[in-house]
Design a protein around this motif. Structure first.
Motif, short mmCIF file in Angstrom:
data_model
loop_
_atom_site.label_atom_id
_atom_site.label_comp_id
_atom_site.label_asym_id
_atom_site.label_seq_id
_atom_site.Cartn_x
_atom_site.Cartn_y
_atom_site.Cartn_z
N ALA A 15 0.83 -1.20 0.00
CA ALA A 15 0.00 0.00 0.00
C ALA A 15 0.87 1.25 0.00
O ALA A 15 1.94 1.28 0.61
N GLY A 16 0.39 2.26 -0.69
CA GLY A 16 0.99 3.58 -0.65
C GLY A 16 0.00 4.54 -0.02
O GLY A 16 -1.18 4.53 -0.39
N ALA A 36 0.43 9.39 -3.41
CA ALA A 36 0.06 8.07 -2.93
C ALA A 36 0.42 7.00 -3.96
O ALA A 36 0.89 5.91 -3.60
N ASP A 37 0.25 7.30 -5.24
CA ASP A 37 0.60 6.35 -6.30
C ASP A 37 2.11 6.08 -6.30
O ASP A 37 2.55 4.94 -6.40
N THR A 42 6.73 2.47 -4.68
CA THR A 42 7.89 2.30 -3.79
C THR A 42 7.69 1.07 -2.91
O THR A 42 8.60 0.26 -2.75
N ALA A 43 6.48 0.92 -2.36
CA ALA A 43 6.18 -0.25 -1.52
C ALA A 43 6.33 -1.54 -2.32
O ALA A 43 6.94 -2.50 -1.85
N LYS A 44 5.80 -1.57 -3.52
CA LYS A 44 5.90 -2.77 -4.36
C LYS A 44 7.35 -3.09 -4.69
O LYS A 44 7.73 -4.25 -4.75
N ARG A 55 6.02 10.49 1.90
CA ARG A 55 7.22 11.13 2.45
C ARG A 55 8.41 10.17 2.42
O ARG A 55 9.53 10.58 2.13
N GLU A 56 8.18 8.89 2.70
CA GLU A 56 9.24 7.88 2.62
C GLU A 56 9.70 7.70 1.19
O GLU A 56 10.90 7.60 0.92
N SER A 57 8.77 7.67 0.24
CA SER A 57 9.13 7.42 -1.15
C SER A 57 9.88 8.62 -1.73
O SER A 57 10.71 8.47 -2.61
N LEU A 58 9.62 9.82 -1.24
CA LEU A 58 10.32 11.01 -1.73
C LEU A 58 11.77 11.04 -1.25
O LEU A 58 12.63 11.60 -1.90
#
Length: 60
Positions: A15-16, A36-37, A42-44, A55-58
């Motif tokens: 999930a994002g 969110a997308d 990033t999660a996948k 914020r984590e994915s950035l």
């Protein structure tokens, strides 16, 4: 829940997530959905059963 198509035999979820406090001049809903997308992908990329915030994915 059993899932024969997964090597572990169970259903997994990635999930994002992101949240937004509306501010005049911000990207609004489209920016929220985009963030969110990006977090979902990033999660996948990090494997099964992951949750990432935008914020984590950035920061990656």
């Amino acid at each position: 829940m059993h899932h024969a198509g997964n090597p572990t035999g169970v259903v997994t979820v990635s999930a994002g997530v992101e949240s937004l406090v509306p501010v005049q001049g911000s990207d609004g809903p489209l920016g929220l959905i985009g963030a969110a997308d990006k977090a979902l992908y990033t999660a996948k990329a990090h494997g099964r059963n992951r949750v990432c915030s935008a914020r984590e994915s950035l920061s990656n």
